[in-house]
Design an enzyme around this catalytic site. Structure first.
Site, PDB file in Angstrom:
ATOM      1  CG  HIS A 109      -0.519   0.497   2.326  1.00 31.34           C
ATOM      2  ND1 HIS A 109       0.752  -0.400   2.918  1.00 31.34           N
ATOM      3  CD2 HIS A 109      -0.364   1.695   3.068  1.00 31.34           C
ATOM      4  CE1 HIS A 109       1.199  -0.146   4.461  1.00 31.34           C
ATOM      5  NE2 HIS A 109       0.656   1.582   4.385  1.00 31.34           N
TER       6      HIS A 109
ATOM      7  CG  HIS B 218       0.871   5.607   4.757  1.00 26.55           C
ATOM      8  ND1 HIS B 218      -0.604   5.940   5.326  1.00 26.55           N
ATOM      9  CD2 HIS B 218       0.952   3.899   4.454  1.00 26.55           C
ATOM     10  CE1 HIS B 218      -1.174   4.835   6.797  1.00 26.55           C
ATOM     11  NE2 HIS B 218      -0.361   3.497   5.744  1.00 26.55           N
TER      12      HIS B 218
ATOM     13  CE1 TYR C 279     -12.162  34.767  12.718  1.00 27.73           C
ATOM     14  CE2 TYR C 279     -13.572  33.709  10.706  1.00 27.73           C
ATOM     15  CZ  TYR C 279     -13.055  34.980  11.186  1.00 27.73           C
ATOM     16  OH  TYR C 279     -12.301  35.494  10.772  1.00 27.73           O
TER      17      TYR C 279
END
Length: 140
Positions: free
Chosen positions: A58, A60, A124
Site C-alpha cells: 500500500h 501512504h 472563530y
C-alpha cells in the site's frame, strides 16, 4: 500556505490505497520507481507532496492540492497514471501477479488535514456570530 491567482489555500490530503488483492509486490526496485513516478505526477499537476511512503502492499501519501480539484480526481490520476507506468516499466508484473491491467484495489482512503483544528474553526465562527449579535443589538 499556497495560492493561485484567485485563492489562498492550505488543503492537505492523507491518501491511502492498496495493491489489488493486497499483494505484497512492491519490492525495493518497484518502490523506488513508484516513489519517483508519484512525485513526478504530482509535480506535473503542481501538487505538493508533503510526505510519501511506499509499503509492500500500500501507499501512504500526504499531499497539498488547490481547492478547484476534487480529492477523488487526485486519487484517480495518481492511481491510473502510476499503474500504467508501472506496467510499462515492469510488464512481468501484469502477467505474474494481477489479472488484466489492475494494479490497485478500487478502494482508497482520503482524509483532510490543515494547520487549523476543527475546534479552532468552530470557535472563530462562533466568535463572528457573537460579534454580529453584539453589533446588531447595540444599533437597535
Amino acid at each position: 500556505m499556497s495560492s493561485t491567482s484567485s485563492a489562498v489555500y492550505e488543503i492537505n490530503y492523507h491518501l491511502v490505497w492498496c495493491t489489488r488483492y493486497r499483494k505484497q509486490v512492491l519490492n525495493d526496485e518497484l518502490k523506488q520507481f513508484l516513489d519517483d513516478q508519484l512525485r513526478t505526477i504530482a509535480d506535473s499537476k503542481e501538487w505538493n507532496v508533503i510526505e510519501l511512503e511506499v509499503m509492500p502492499e500500500h501507499i501512504h501519501m500526504f499531499i497539498s492540492a488547490p481547492p478547484f480539484i476534487a480529492p477523488t480526481d487526485i486519487i484517480k490520476i495518481l492511481k491510473g497514471v502510476s499503474a500504467k507506468r508501472m506496467f510499462e516499466k515492469f510488464p512481468d508484473l501484469r502477467k505474474r501477479e494481477f489479472w488484466g491491467n489492475k494494479l490497485w484495489s478500487p478502494s482508497y482512503y482520503i482524509g483532510t488535514a490543515g494547520q487549523v483544528s476543527a475546534e479552532t474553526i468552530k470557535q472563530y465562527i462562533d466568535g463572528m456570530k457573537n460579534r454580529k449579535s453584539v453589533r446588531n443589538s447595540s444599533t437597535g
